[in-house]
Design a protein around this motif. Structure first.
Motif, PDB file in Angstrom:
ATOM      1  N   MET A   1       0.876  -1.324  -0.060  1.00 16.48           N
ATOM      2  CA  MET A   1       0.024  -0.028   0.103  1.00 16.48           C
ATOM      3  C   MET A   1       0.875   1.500  -0.150  1.00 16.48           C
ATOM      4  O   MET A   1       0.675   2.227  -0.768  1.00 16.48           O
ATOM      5  N   LYS A   2       1.937   1.398   0.764  1.00 14.05           N
ATOM      6  CA  LYS A   2       2.554   2.304   0.985  1.00 14.05           C
ATOM      7  C   LYS A   2       3.428   2.563  -0.371  1.00 14.05           C
ATOM      8  O   LYS A   2       3.699   3.687  -0.854  1.00 14.05           O
ATOM      9  N   GLU A   3       3.752   1.520  -0.906  1.00 23.63           N
ATOM     10  CA  GLU A   3       4.415   1.487  -2.411  1.00 23.63           C
ATOM     11  C   GLU A   3       3.706   2.264  -3.389  1.00 23.63           C
ATOM     12  O   GLU A   3       4.164   3.121  -4.067  1.00 23.63           O
ATOM     13  N   LYS A   4       2.536   1.973  -3.476  1.00 23.43           N
ATOM     14  CA  LYS A   4       1.444   2.420  -4.224  1.00 23.43           C
ATOM     15  C   LYS A   4       1.183   3.982  -4.264  1.00 23.43           C
ATOM     16  O   LYS A   4       1.067   4.625  -5.250  1.00 23.43           O
ATOM     17  N   LEU A   7       4.492   5.655  -5.395  1.00 22.81           N
ATOM     18  CA  LEU A   7       4.251   5.875  -6.870  1.00 22.81           C
ATOM     19  C   LEU A   7       3.352   6.828  -7.339  1.00 22.81           C
ATOM     20  O   LEU A   7       3.577   7.630  -8.231  1.00 22.81           O
ATOM     21  N   VAL A   8       2.374   6.990  -6.657  1.00 17.88           N
ATOM     22  CA  VAL A   8       1.158   7.953  -7.136  1.00 17.88           C
ATOM     23  C   VAL A   8       1.863   9.476  -6.891  1.00 17.88           C
ATOM     24  O   VAL A   8       1.607  10.308  -7.683  1.00 17.88           O
ATOM     25  N   TYR A   9       2.534   9.693  -5.768  1.00 16.16           N
ATOM     26  CA  TYR A   9       3.109  10.755  -5.224  1.00 16.16           C
ATOM     27  C   TYR A   9       4.208  11.155  -6.229  1.00 16.16           C
ATOM     28  O   TYR A   9       4.399  12.339  -6.773  1.00 16.16           O
ATOM     29  N   LYS A  10       4.931  10.090  -6.721  1.00  5.78           N
ATOM     30  CA  LYS A  10       6.320  10.366  -7.428  1.00  5.78           C
ATOM     31  C   LYS A  10       5.658  10.686  -8.950  1.00  5.78           C
ATOM     32  O   LYS A  10       6.218  11.787  -9.530  1.00  5.78           O
ATOM     33  N   GLU A  11       4.553  10.029  -9.263  1.00  2.00           N
ATOM     34  CA  GLU A  11       4.031  10.460 -10.787  1.00  2.00           C
ATOM     35  C   GLU A  11       3.293  11.864 -10.548  1.00  2.00           C
ATOM     36  O   GLU A  11       3.504  12.439 -11.736  1.00  2.00           O
ATOM     37  N   LEU A  12       2.853  12.189  -9.578  1.00  7.57           N
ATOM     38  CA  LEU A  12       2.344  13.653  -9.547  1.00  7.57           C
ATOM     39  C   LEU A  12       3.384  14.619  -9.234  1.00  7.57           C
ATOM     40  O   LEU A  12       3.030  16.080  -9.534  1.00  7.57           O
ATOM     41  N   SER A  13       4.339  14.449  -8.643  1.00  9.29           N
ATOM     42  CA  SER A  13       5.271  15.334  -8.508  1.00  9.29           C
ATOM     43  C   SER A  13       6.350  15.730  -9.641  1.00  9.29           C
ATOM     44  O   SER A  13       7.381  16.597  -9.314  1.00  9.29           O
ATOM     45  N   ILE A  14       6.225  14.881 -10.736  1.00  6.61           N
ATOM     46  CA  ILE A  14       7.137  14.988 -11.771  1.00  6.61           C
ATOM     47  C   ILE A  14       6.811  16.269 -12.350  1.00  6.61           C
ATOM     48  O   ILE A  14       5.546  16.541 -12.972  1.00  6.61           O
ATOM     49  N   PRO A  15       7.686  17.384 -12.628  1.00 10.12           N
ATOM     50  CA  PRO A  15       7.316  18.720 -13.424  1.00 10.12           C
ATOM     51  C   PRO A  15       7.122  18.391 -14.936  1.00 10.12           C
ATOM     52  O   PRO A  15       7.696  17.388 -15.562  1.00 10.12           O
ATOM     53  N   GLU A  16       6.284  19.290 -15.497  1.00  3.91           N
ATOM     54  CA  GLU A  16       5.783  19.007 -16.702  1.00  3.91           C
ATOM     55  C   GLU A  16       7.074  19.344 -17.947  1.00  3.91           C
ATOM     56  O   GLU A  16       7.935  20.348 -17.321  1.00  3.91           O
ATOM     57  N   THR A  17       7.493  18.769 -19.065  1.00  4.63           N
ATOM     58  CA  THR A  17       8.625  18.942 -19.510  1.00  4.63           C
ATOM     59  C   THR A  17       8.264  20.000 -20.666  1.00  4.63           C
ATOM     60  O   THR A  17       9.260  20.694 -20.771  1.00  4.63           O
ATOM     61  N   SER A  18       7.293  20.465 -20.936  1.00  7.82           N
ATOM     62  CA  SER A  18       6.705  21.588 -21.737  1.00  7.82           C
ATOM     63  C   SER A  18       5.720  22.277 -21.079  1.00  7.82           C
ATOM     64  O   SER A  18       4.698  21.677 -20.628  1.00  7.82           O
ATOM     65  N   GLY A  19       6.022  23.690 -21.121  1.00  9.28           N
ATOM     66  CA  GLY A  19       4.845  24.339 -20.462  1.00  9.28           C
ATOM     67  C   GLY A  19       3.730  25.085 -21.650  1.00  9.28           C
ATOM     68  O   GLY A  19       3.020  25.754 -21.155  1.00  9.28           O
ATOM     69  N   LYS A  20       3.859  24.254 -22.714  1.00  9.66           N
ATOM     70  CA  LYS A  20       2.642  24.851 -23.470  1.00  9.66           C
ATOM     71  C   LYS A  20       1.349  24.200 -23.511  1.00  9.66           C
ATOM     72  O   LYS A  20       0.551  24.645 -23.844  1.00  9.66           O
ATOM     73  N   LYS A  21       1.438  23.074 -22.706  1.00 12.63           N
ATOM     74  CA  LYS A  21       0.157  22.440 -22.514  1.00 12.63           C
ATOM     75  C   LYS A  21      -0.018  22.037 -21.137  1.00 12.63           C
ATOM     76  O   LYS A  21       0.716  21.831 -20.505  1.00 12.63           O
TER      77      LYS A  21
END
Length: 105
Positions: A1-4, A7-21
């Motif tokens: 459960m902690k791993e999931k 992973l959700v936190y890690k996925e949500l905390s990645i900055p966007e590569t392009s600021g256009k979208k």
């Protein structure tokens, strides 16, 4: 459960590569989060403005659209999905607590 959750936190905390979208997640957070925050803020404003709630409702009704737009813009320019989610949830929670405190007085 902690791993999931991690992973959700890690996925949500990645900055966007392009600021256009902006992306669908940040768009939905900005629309609905901004709406929720603005309505809660205007409800709190009704309790803060002196006078009867019926008389003091005019100012929040006029300011609601501006506050909604400003809050939605503030949420949508977040660099990560996690910060957009936090910008929607934390002010809402603070307004809910303040409204509950002022309503019970």
């Amino acid at each position: 459960m902690k791993e999931k959750l991690y992973l959700v936190y890690k996925e949500l905390s990645i900055p966007e590569t392009s600021g256009k979208k902006i992306g669908l997640f940040r768009t939905l957070c900005s629309i609905f989060g901004g709406l929720f925050v603005s309505y809660l803020g205007m409800t709190l404003l009704i309790y803060i403005i002196p006078g009867k709630p019926g008389e003091s409702i005019v100012v929040p009704l006029l300011l609601n659209t501006f506050v909604w737009a400003a809050t939605a813009l503030w949420i949508s320019i977040s660099p990560t999905k996690w910060s957009a989610l936090l910008k929607s949830v934390i002010p809402s929670f603070i307004f809910i607590v303040l409204i509950a405190i002022l309503y019970n007085l």
